[in-house]
Design an enzyme around this catalytic site. Structure first.
Site, PDB file in Angstrom:
ATOM      1  N   ARG A  12      82.342  13.451  99.734  1.00 37.43           N
ATOM      2  CA  ARG A  12      81.511  13.127 100.903  1.00 37.43           C
ATOM      3  C   ARG A  12      81.097  11.654 100.855  1.00 37.43           C
ATOM      4  NH1 ARG A  12      76.559  15.305 100.472  1.00 37.43           N
ATOM      5  NH2 ARG A  12      76.699  16.096  98.350  1.00 37.43           N
ATOM      6  N   VAL A  61      79.903  15.353  86.667  1.00 40.32           N
ATOM      7  CA  VAL A  61      80.004  14.147  85.825  1.00 40.32           C
ATOM      8  C   VAL A  61      79.018  14.144  84.664  1.00 40.32           C
ATOM      9  CG1 VAL A  61      81.060  12.595  87.529  1.00 40.32           C
ATOM     10  CG2 VAL A  61      78.543  12.775  87.400  1.00 40.32           C
ATOM     11  N   ASN A  87      80.609   6.575  91.432  1.00 40.66           N
ATOM     12  CA  ASN A  87      79.867   6.675  92.689  1.00 40.66           C
ATOM     13  C   ASN A  87      78.964   7.908  92.760  1.00 40.66           C
ATOM     14  OD1 ASN A  87      79.598   6.401  95.816  1.00 40.66           O
ATOM     15  ND2 ASN A  87      80.536   8.416  95.515  1.00 40.66           N
ATOM     16  N   SER A 139      72.012   0.601  93.779  1.00 41.06           N
ATOM     17  CA  SER A 139      71.234   0.676  95.032  1.00 41.06           C
ATOM     18  C   SER A 139      70.291  -0.528  95.035  1.00 41.06           C
ATOM     19  CB  SER A 139      70.414   1.965  95.053  1.00 41.06           C
ATOM     20  OG  SER A 139      69.343   1.859  95.980  1.00 41.06           O
ATOM     21  N   TYR A 152      64.730   7.746  90.872  1.00 43.24           N
ATOM     22  CA  TYR A 152      65.996   7.220  91.415  1.00 43.24           C
ATOM     23  C   TYR A 152      66.116   5.715  91.128  1.00 43.24           C
ATOM     24  CZ  TYR A 152      69.579   6.096  94.955  1.00 43.24           C
ATOM     25  OH  TYR A 152      70.708   5.649  95.606  1.00 43.24           O
ATOM     26  N   ALA A 154      64.740   4.004  88.802  1.00 46.99           N
ATOM     27  CA  ALA A 154      64.951   3.770  87.364  1.00 46.99           C
ATOM     28  C   ALA A 154      66.414   3.990  86.986  1.00 46.99           C
ATOM     29  CB  ALA A 154      64.048   4.691  86.550  1.00 46.99           C
TER      30      ALA A 154
HETATM   31  N1  LIG Z   1      73.433   6.626 101.282  1.00 48.07           N
HETATM   32  C1  LIG Z   1      72.652   5.635 100.901  1.00 48.07           C
HETATM   33  O1  LIG Z   1      71.761   5.190 101.660  1.00 48.07           O
HETATM   34  C2  LIG Z   1      72.856   4.963  99.558  1.00 48.07           C
HETATM   35  C3  LIG Z   1      72.249   3.728  99.340  1.00 48.07           C
HETATM   36  C4  LIG Z   1      72.407   3.099  98.113  1.00 48.07           C
HETATM   37  C5  LIG Z   1      73.165   3.683  97.124  1.00 48.07           C
HETATM   38  N2  LIG Z   1      73.767   4.895  97.360  1.00 48.07           N
HETATM   39  C6  LIG Z   1      74.544   5.469  96.250  1.00 48.07           C
HETATM   40  O2  LIG Z   1      75.871   5.678  96.667  1.00 48.07           O
HETATM   41  C7  LIG Z   1      76.455   6.782  95.961  1.00 48.07           C
HETATM   42  C8  LIG Z   1      77.034   7.765  96.952  1.00 48.07           C
HETATM   43  O3  LIG Z   1      75.998   8.182  97.818  1.00 48.07           O
HETATM   44  P1  LIG Z   1      76.249   8.871  99.234  1.00 48.07           P
HETATM   45  O4  LIG Z   1      75.260   8.300 100.155  1.00 48.07           O
HETATM   46  O5  LIG Z   1      77.688   8.855  99.574  1.00 48.07           O
HETATM   47  O6  LIG Z   1      75.753  10.353  98.852  1.00 48.07           O
HETATM   48  P2  LIG Z   1      76.193  11.804  99.387  1.00 48.07           P
HETATM   49  O7  LIG Z   1      76.741  11.703 100.758  1.00 48.07           O
HETATM   50  O8  LIG Z   1      75.010  12.660  99.118  1.00 48.07           O
HETATM   51  O9  LIG Z   1      77.393  12.199  98.388  1.00 48.07           O
HETATM   52  C9  LIG Z   1      77.134  12.333  97.027  1.00 48.07           C
HETATM   53  C10 LIG Z   1      78.424  12.591  96.293  1.00 48.07           C
HETATM   54  O10 LIG Z   1      78.122  12.677  94.894  1.00 48.07           O
HETATM   55  C11 LIG Z   1      78.715  13.873  94.401  1.00 48.07           C
HETATM   56  N3  LIG Z   1      77.962  14.421  93.270  1.00 48.07           N
HETATM   57  C12 LIG Z   1      76.648  14.741  93.202  1.00 48.07           C
HETATM   58  N4  LIG Z   1      76.363  15.252  91.991  1.00 48.07           N
HETATM   59  C13 LIG Z   1      77.519  15.240  91.278  1.00 48.07           C
HETATM   60  C14 LIG Z   1      77.869  15.639  89.965  1.00 48.07           C
HETATM   61  N5  LIG Z   1      76.968  16.142  89.121  1.00 48.07           N
HETATM   62  N6  LIG Z   1      79.157  15.475  89.567  1.00 48.07           N
HETATM   63  C15 LIG Z   1      80.084  14.958  90.406  1.00 48.07           C
HETATM   64  N7  LIG Z   1      79.813  14.583  91.666  1.00 48.07           N
HETATM   65  C16 LIG Z   1      78.535  14.715  92.087  1.00 48.07           C
HETATM   66  C17 LIG Z   1      78.735  14.832  95.563  1.00 48.07           C
HETATM   67  O11 LIG Z   1      79.742  15.813  95.304  1.00 48.07           O
HETATM   68  P3  LIG Z   1      79.683  17.349  95.811  1.00 48.07           P
HETATM   69  O12 LIG Z   1      79.192  17.334  97.234  1.00 48.07           O
HETATM   70  O13 LIG Z   1      81.109  17.786  95.677  1.00 48.07           O
HETATM   71  O14 LIG Z   1      78.769  18.100  94.893  1.00 48.07           O
HETATM   72  C18 LIG Z   1      79.088  13.893  96.726  1.00 48.07           C
HETATM   73  O15 LIG Z   1      80.466  13.706  96.820  1.00 48.07           O
HETATM   74  C19 LIG Z   1      75.313   7.368  95.116  1.00 48.07           C
HETATM   75  O16 LIG Z   1      75.393   6.884  93.809  1.00 48.07           O
HETATM   76  C20 LIG Z   1      74.061   6.838  95.803  1.00 48.07           C
HETATM   77  O17 LIG Z   1      72.964   6.762  94.927  1.00 48.07           O
HETATM   78  C21 LIG Z   1      73.631   5.542  98.558  1.00 48.07           C
END
Ligand SMILES: NC(=O)c1ccc[n+]([C@@H]2O[C@H](COP(=O)([O-])OP(=O)(O)OC[C@H]3O[C@@H](n4cnc5c(N)ncnc54)[C@H](OP(=O)(O)O)[C@@H]3O)[C@@H](O)[C@H]2O)c1
Length: 245
Positions: A12, A61, A87, A139, A152, A154
């Site tokens: 996702r 992970v 990621n 982030s 988060y 931290a």
């Molecule tokens: N969206 C934002 O505003 C934002 C801003 C800054 C940084 N980020 C960072 O960007 C990255 C991706 O975020 P996103 O917004 O794309 O989030 P997201 O749409 O919630 O997707 C999160 C992804 O991480 C996977 N995941 C969660 N726990 C996991 C685990 N234990 N093992 C393997 N995979 C796991 C999920 O897989 P499943 O669904 O298959 O469980 C999903 O594919 C994250 O590190 C987040 O902190 C996001």
């Protein structure tokens, strides 16, 4: 021989957009997912039907054994991994005084220990090949901290300092390690944030945007390119100027 990328949390959001970007650029793609099997398989089928060599591997992970198994499977299929994108991540908003010990441990297990597990599994081969790129998704909150997201923030701060340290250690092995620290990105992770708050963020952002996952994927991809071979230990901050440090 085609290059290969492994992206954690690629079912996702940003991870999925990153898998699609690397596929368009001709990479073999390893899609890691945890719970969203249907979404990962749907992405896999689309990539395969557009001619990309891809596999999807389920692994939490934070679980070292599952991560080791994932890398074994990946090496068996493609022989090498040129780019690792750490990621996978989780987030939630909780007052610091309400954060449970379990919540604190879990967010570190996924966001930080997940990265540790994947780096330890990929590095022996990267070091022996004297080549590789690791891109860790942090982030802006890892740079400046967010209220009600101390746990988060931290983890993201840890990702940033880990990135800098590892870049110094691995430079002589020609392995580049960088972090991407986005601001708000339109994915499930911010689905609970109200439209009003998002409007406020947009208003306070010099470029007046909320990023799309595809735009973050483009930045991640750039860090894998030959042209960025002098960039290591850096935190790239595609937040539209929301945070300028
Ligand atoms: N969206 C934002 O505003 C934002 C801003 C800054 C940084 N980020 C960072 O960007 C990255 C991706 O975020 P996103 O917004 O794309 O989030 P997201 O749409 O919630 O997707 C999160 C992804 O991480 C996977 N995941 C969660 N726990 C996991 C685990 N234990 N093992 C393997 N995979 C796991 C999920 O897989 P499943 O669904 O298959 O469980 C999903 O594919 C994250 O590190 C987040 O902190 C996001």
């Amino acid at each position: 021989m085609k290059n290969t990328v492994l992206i954690t949390g690629a079912s996702r959001g940003i991870g999925k957009a990153t898998a699609e970007k690397f596929a368009r650029e001709g990479y073999n793609v390893i899609i890691n997912y945890y719970k969203s099997k249907d979404k990962a398989i749907d992405l896999l089928e689309r990539l395969l039907s557009s001619g990309t060599n891809a596999i999807a591997i389920q692994a939490d992970v934070s679980n070292r054994k599952q991560v080791e198994k994932m890398f074994e499977e990946a090496y068996e299929k493609f022989g090498k991994i040129d780019v690792l994108v750490n990621n996978a991540g989780i987030a939630d908003m909780t007052l610091f005084t309400d954060i449970t010990e379990e919540q604190w441990k879990r967010i570190f297990d996924v966001n930080v220990n997940g990265m540790f597990n994947c780096c330890q599994c990929v590095l022996p081969r990267m070091i022996s090949e004297k080549s590789g790129r690791i891109i860790n998704i942090a982030s802006i909150w890892g740079l400046v901290g967010a209220s009600c997201e101390a746990h988060y923030s931290a983890t993201k701060g840890a990702i940033i300092s880990f990135t800098k340290a590892l870049a110094k250690e691995l430079g002589p092995s020609n392995i580049l390690v960088n972090a991407v620290a986005p601001g708000a990105v339109d994915t499930d992770m911010i689905a609970n944030v109200s439209g009003e708050v998002l409007e406020e963020i947009r208003y306070e952002t010099p470029l007046e945007v909320i990023a799309k996952p595809e735009e973050i994927a483009d930045i991640i991809y750039i860090l894998s390119r030959e042209e960025t071979k002098l960039i290591t230990g850096q935190v790239i901050n595609p937040s539209g100027g929301f945070v300028i440090v």
